[in-house]
Design a protein around this motif. Structure first.
Motif, PDB file in Angstrom:
ATOM      1  N   ALA A 118       0.824  -1.200   0.000  1.00 49.44           N
ATOM      2  CA  ALA A 118       0.000   0.000   0.000  1.00 49.44           C
ATOM      3  C   ALA A 118       0.862   1.256   0.000  1.00 49.44           C
ATOM      4  N   ASP A 119       0.362   2.297  -0.653  1.00 51.03           N
ATOM      5  CA  ASP A 119       1.022   3.599  -0.680  1.00 51.03           C
ATOM      6  C   ASP A 119       0.382   4.471   0.384  1.00 51.03           C
ATOM      7  N   GLY A 120       1.047   4.589   1.535  1.00 42.48           N
ATOM      8  CA  GLY A 120       0.443   5.290   2.655  1.00 42.48           C
ATOM      9  C   GLY A 120       0.962   6.687   2.907  1.00 42.48           C
ATOM     10  N   TYR A 121       1.800   7.227   2.023  1.00 35.35           N
ATOM     11  CA  TYR A 121       2.387   8.545   2.249  1.00 35.35           C
ATOM     12  C   TYR A 121       2.057   9.446   1.060  1.00 35.35           C
ATOM     13  N   LEU A 122       1.187  10.391   1.269  1.00 33.16           N
ATOM     14  CA  LEU A 122       0.776  11.299   0.201  1.00 33.16           C
ATOM     15  C   LEU A 122       1.827  12.384   0.010  1.00 33.16           C
ATOM     16  N   PRO A 123       2.362  12.549  -1.207  1.00 35.59           N
ATOM     17  CA  PRO A 123       3.331  13.637  -1.426  1.00 35.59           C
ATOM     18  C   PRO A 123       2.691  15.000  -1.164  1.00 35.59           C
ATOM     19  N   PHE A 124       3.485  15.911  -0.630  1.00 33.68           N
ATOM     20  CA  PHE A 124       2.967  17.237  -0.301  1.00 33.68           C
ATOM     21  C   PHE A 124       2.377  17.924  -1.525  1.00 33.68           C
ATOM     22  N   ALA A 125       2.962  17.713  -2.692  1.00 33.83           N
ATOM     23  CA  ALA A 125       2.459  18.357  -3.912  1.00 33.83           C
ATOM     24  C   ALA A 125       1.035  17.936  -4.239  1.00 33.83           C
ATOM     25  N   ASP A 126       0.621  16.764  -3.743  1.00 33.62           N
ATOM     26  CA  ASP A 126      -0.724  16.247  -4.025  1.00 33.62           C
ATOM     27  C   ASP A 126      -1.650  16.375  -2.828  1.00 33.62           C
ATOM     28  N   ASP A 127      -1.311  17.243  -1.890  1.00 38.78           N
ATOM     29  CA  ASP A 127      -2.072  17.343  -0.650  1.00 38.78           C
ATOM     30  C   ASP A 127      -2.475  18.787  -0.372  1.00 38.78           C
ATOM     31  N   PRO A 128      -3.466  19.298  -1.102  1.00 39.55           N
ATOM     32  CA  PRO A 128      -3.871  20.698  -0.899  1.00 39.55           C
ATOM     33  C   PRO A 128      -4.399  20.963   0.501  1.00 39.55           C
ATOM     34  N   GLU A 129      -4.954  19.952   1.157  1.00 41.04           N
ATOM     35  CA  GLU A 129      -5.467  20.159   2.508  1.00 41.04           C
ATOM     36  C   GLU A 129      -4.325  20.405   3.505  1.00 41.04           C
ATOM     37  N   MET A 130      -3.202  19.725   3.298  1.00 42.90           N
ATOM     38  CA  MET A 130      -2.051  19.958   4.173  1.00 42.90           C
ATOM     39  C   MET A 130      -1.512  21.371   3.962  1.00 42.90           C
TER      40      MET A 130
END
Length: 336
Positions: free
Chosen positions: A103-115
């Motif tokens: 599983a891919d459990g770490y969302l890259p910051f570039a794909d995380d507008p909520e962060m």
């Protein structure tokens, strides 16, 4: 000066170790005059916001929030299955089987507008990046929020990219440092420079440098300051802080003093305590962060049986020198 802008009275940054740092740790270091940090790479924005607010409730000082700027993994079903099959005998030792997939459990910051929105709204004061840099729009939004921006570099090229992007400083991550190597490209050549040599190389970037790697005492901190750094970043020294989220098994493993750089745990080179999993051949490891999901499952079943040799116990080369205490006491021992 960078430290004045942050409000640091002590030239020590507590490293943002994802899974280890806690609001209590970051706040304690900040209150004692250093730069406390949170590692939120494994969190969603809601949990990260909660941790930031908990930290803010304990300190009025600026603190650092670190995010990962990795590329999404390239999926390879055959390679992933081969990796799982290779772990099957280890799972069988404990009467278990590997998961059906990685599983891919770490969302890259570039794909995380909520962060990004959380950081802009909560304004911790400092935001740092590992594995590369965010998009220019993200950098602009963070800068406009008043954030001081830090990157990490293991070579001059990445430090120059940080300067071109308008960052305020760079963490010069020496080869001895624990945790994930801050390389942008996993398969690119790595000169494996130790901390003092890297500092000498990165001076040409013209940015304030924060040295990381094999810094465990006030003498070590003074050595990197004498070599041109404005501060030292220490992770392993804080692994044994009372306020850290480090497990008892992880703390105990540090005394062995032997570490290893490996891709076998997460798919990216990272330095941790030498044990069963870190000694595994990592040449065919799938892309980061895919191996993590299987390793965490294996560590869970193994530790229940009393076997901690599969733990992802990140640590730097000087881990045997770690001495417990409160965060403030450890910071005092590091202050030149």
């Amino acid at each position: 000066m960078l430290l004045d802008r942050i409000g640091m009275r002590v030239p020590v940054v507590q490293a943002p170790m994802a899974g280890i740092t806690t609001p209590a740790l970051a706040a304690a270091v900040a209150n004692a005059g250093g730069l406390g940090s949170l590692g939120v790479a494994a969190m969603d924005a809601a949990r990260a916001r909660d941790e930031v607010r908990q930290t803010r409730a304990m300190t009025a000082a600026k603190f650092n929030v670190n995010v990962f700027c990795h590329k999404p993994p390239q999926r390879d079903a055959a390679k992933e299955q081969a990796w799982l099959d290779g772990l099957r005998p280890d799972f069988a030792r404990f009467g278990a089987s590997p998961p059906d997939g990685l599983a891919d459990g770490y969302l890259p910051f570039a794909d995380d507008p909520e962060m990004l929105a959380m950081l802009v709204e909560e304004r911790p004061g400092v935001v740092s990046f590992h594995f590369g840099l965010p998009t220019s729009d993200q950098l602009t939004a963070l800068r406009d929020s008043g954030a001081i921006l830090l990157g990490s570099a293991t070579n001059l090229a990445d430090a120059l990219k940080a300067k071109a992007a308008g960052l305020d400083g760079v963490v010069a991550q020496g080869w001895q440092a624990g945790g994930h190597r801050g390389v942008t490209e996993v398969d690119a050549p790595d000169a494996q420079m130790e901390t003092l040599d890297l500092l000498a190389t990165l001076k040409d970037a013209g940015l304030p440098l924060i040295a990381a790697g094999a810094i465990m005492s006030r003498e070590d901190v003074q050595a990197v300051l004498d070599a041109g750094a404005v501060a030292a970043q220490c992770g392993t020294a804080f692994l044994v802080a009372d306020e850290a989220g480090t497990s008892a098994a992880h703390r105990a493993a540090l005394s062995g003093g032997s570490t290893r750089m490996t891709r076998a745990i997460s798919g990216r080179p990272a330095r941790g305590v030498e044990n069963i999993i870190s000694r595994r051949d990592d040449g065919e490891a799938p892309d980061y962060p895919l191996p993590y999901s299987a390793l965490k499952a294996l560590h869970a079943v193994a530790s229940k049986a009393g076997e901690d040799g599969y733990g992802p116990f990140w640590a730097g080369t000087e881990c045997a020198r770690a001495r417990p205490g409160t965060a403030a006491e450890i910071l005092a021992r590091l202050t030149p």
